[in-house]
Design an enzyme around this catalytic site. Structure first.
Site, mmCIF file in Angstrom:
data_model
loop_
_atom_site.group_PDB
_atom_site.id
_atom_site.type_symbol
_atom_site.label_atom_id
_atom_site.label_comp_id
_atom_site.label_asym_id
_atom_site.label_seq_id
_atom_site.Cartn_x
_atom_site.Cartn_y
_atom_site.Cartn_z
ATOM 1 N N HIS A 292 -7.361 0.693 -0.956
ATOM 2 C CA HIS A 292 -6.503 -0.252 -1.681
ATOM 3 C C HIS A 292 -7.350 -1.497 -1.844
ATOM 4 O O HIS A 292 -7.424 -2.327 -0.945
ATOM 5 C CB HIS A 292 -5.211 -0.531 -0.906
ATOM 6 C CG HIS A 292 -4.190 -1.270 -1.717
ATOM 7 N ND1 HIS A 292 -2.909 -1.444 -1.277
ATOM 8 C CD2 HIS A 292 -4.253 -1.867 -2.939
ATOM 9 C CE1 HIS A 292 -2.218 -2.129 -2.182
ATOM 10 N NE2 HIS A 292 -3.030 -2.395 -3.199
ATOM 11 N N GLU B 146 1.482 9.565 -5.816
ATOM 12 C CA GLU B 146 2.181 10.850 -5.659
ATOM 13 C C GLU B 146 3.031 11.147 -6.885
ATOM 14 O O GLU B 146 3.045 12.277 -7.390
ATOM 15 C CB GLU B 146 3.053 10.832 -4.400
ATOM 16 C CG GLU B 146 2.265 10.870 -3.122
ATOM 17 C CD GLU B 146 3.104 11.357 -1.967
ATOM 18 O OE1 GLU B 146 3.509 12.543 -1.974
ATOM 19 O OE2 GLU B 146 3.349 10.548 -1.055
ATOM 20 N N THR C 101 0.828 -1.209 0.000
ATOM 21 C CA THR C 101 0.000 0.000 0.000
ATOM 22 C C THR C 101 0.862 1.258 0.000
ATOM 23 O O THR C 101 0.582 2.213 -0.731
ATOM 24 C CB THR C 101 -0.960 -0.004 1.207
ATOM 25 O OG1 THR C 101 -1.781 -1.169 1.124
ATOM 26 C CG2 THR C 101 -1.822 1.238 1.232
#
Length: 144
Positions: free
Chosen positions: A75, A49, A41
């Site tokens: 997730h 990002e 994750t």
């Protein structure tokens, strides 16, 4: 930032998952060594990002960069090594130096995540000065 990044702007970024991004590789193994060999994750968040940074990069002025300051994603599906993840980002809001993105990622079979990410545009020299100040405080305390 240079003009041009606008609400609704979209971007895609692709990355093929390697063993270095798997759960057992986190922190050099240790507590995670026996866990499933799927995309971690934390690594997925890093890919989100990265996609947003790539979308922003053409608009940075000299001496600017950005830092992630908020992430809210699920997730939802595992991703195996060798799968290519496509990160999709869309500028949702621009508030001065703060940019909100709607983000998602797909591994070619499943949507693996969706949510929001916020980045702050920074002046790199001012940020470096803040880090120097923090290092000095650590040394003064004997922590660095």
């Amino acid at each position: 930032m240079k003009p041009g990044l606008v609400k609704g702007a979209r971007h895609q970024h692709r990355f093929t998952v390697t063993d270095a991004q798997l759960v057992p590789a986190l922190f050099g193994g240790g507590a995670f060594a026996d866990m499933p060999a799927v995309l971690a994750t934390g690594q997925m968040v890093a890919l989100l990002e990265w996609g947003c940074v790539e979308q922003m990069r053409p608009y940075y002025e000299d001496g600017e960069d950005s830092l992630g300051i908020h992430i809210d994603v699920d997730h939802a599906a595992p991703t195996l090594p060798g799968q290519t993840v496509t990160v999709s980002s869309e500028v949702e809001e621009i508030d001065g130096r703060f940019i909100w993105f709607r983000v998602s990622a797909h591994d070619g079979i499943d949507q693996i995540c969706a949510g929001r990410h916020r980045r702050a545009v920074i002046d790199t020299s001012r940020f470096a000065a803040r880090l120097d100040d923090k290092r000095s405080k650590l040394r003064d305390r004997g922590d660095g």
